[in-house]
Write a protein that holds these residues in place. Structure first.
Motif: not given
Length: 300
Positions: A13, A29-30, A32-34, A131
């Motif tokens: 991404g 952003a890529a 995505a909270g992981t 983050t």
């Protein structure tokens, strides 16, 4: 001994990077909270260089290599041209000074980041702030290895990651003392990450999980500490270059020694001749014993 499980995944991404792009925002952003505490992001130096504007228009890649070179280690001609192993301005010994013409627009080359450790610190600090997760960052690049074919990824920048596992002074499983064992964790993690990033997949970032014990403060020593000091480098030159240098230094030393010996011999000969000449001259000008005064003293 506690066993560890290592997880490595590519982070898809991330778009094509251009000068000025916000890598922190794009990576966050890529992800995505992981991301979780202890994750390590391995970021290829190519996208760092692109974001930092280290793209040069260069019709001749060789000129760019020359500009980035501070010391030539070895050169070899081959059917395709010339391979140059050099030390670049970062102290890294590599082919072509790290100048890369792959994955960049035709007619341009990528230079390595000006300060890869600083780039890694900026990424790590930005990602931690954005983050809320304590992550480490490694900036990787592809290098060859002496005496081995092929290439592997290594760390050229690092922040928030312990780059060495210093086992010196400890003992192995048999109780033997370890004197020099110091695995380079940053290089090992960079190589592991490249297995999922690849060279042609378009995934320039990987996430390594399960190794949180090496993640720490942002002021930990960076990847520059991996570069061996010149005084400890046993292989400063290629074999052919070392032989040529030894011959040149031997000739110069022999010439200097011969000149010094010749000078000393000439001085000694000149001194002896001068002394003999002075002695002869003194004899020639000394009054003769057969003068009238001498004959009167002899009673003749």
């Amino acid at each position: 001994m506690t066993s560890r499980a290592l997880g490595v995944r590519a982070l898809p991404g991330i778009p094509e990077i251009e000068a000025g792009d916000d890598l922190v925002a794009l990576i966050a952003a890529a992800a995505a909270g992981t991301l979780v505490d202890g994750d390590i992001l391995v970021v290829t130096s190519k996208i760092v260089s692109k974001a930092e504007g280290r793209v040069n228009v260069a019709a001749d890649r060789e000129l760019a290599i020359t500009a980035e070179t501070v010391r030539i280690v070895a050169t070899r001609e081959h059917a395709g041209g010339m391979t140059r192993i050099v030390e670049n301005r970062l102290g890294i010994v590599a082919a072509a000074a790290g100048v890369d013409a792959s994955n960049t627009a035709v007619g341009t080359v990528l230079l390595l980041p000006v300060d890869p450790d600083a780039s890694a610190r900026a990424l790590a600090a930005g990602l931690r702030e954005r983050t809320g997760v304590e992550v480490g960052v490694i900036v990787s690049d592809t290098l060859g290895r002496p005496w081995r074919e092929g290439q592997t990824d290594v760390a050229i920048g690092a922040a928030g990651v312990r780059v060495f596992d210093d086992l010196r002074g400890t003992v192995d499983a048999s109780g033997a003392a370890l004197a020099v064992t110091m695995p380079c964790l940053a290089d090992e993690l960079a190589a592991a990450a490249d297995l999922v990033k690849g060279k042609t997949s378009g995934c320039p970032v990987a996430v390594v999980s399960g190794f949180g014990h090496v993640v720490g403060a942002l002021d930990l020593p960076g990847a520059h500490s991996i570069v061996r000091a010149p005084a400890l480098d046993l292989f400063r030159l290629g074999t052919d270059e070392a032989i040529a240098l030894g011959r040149a230094e031997g000739r110069a030393a022999g010439y200097d020694a011969g000149r010094a010996a010749g000078h000393a011999e000439g001085w000694a000969a000149g001194f002896a001749e001068g002394r003999a000449s002075a002695y002869a001259e003194a004899l020639a000008t000394r009054p003769s014993r057969s003068t009238p005064a001498a004959m009167d003293r002899a009673g003749t």
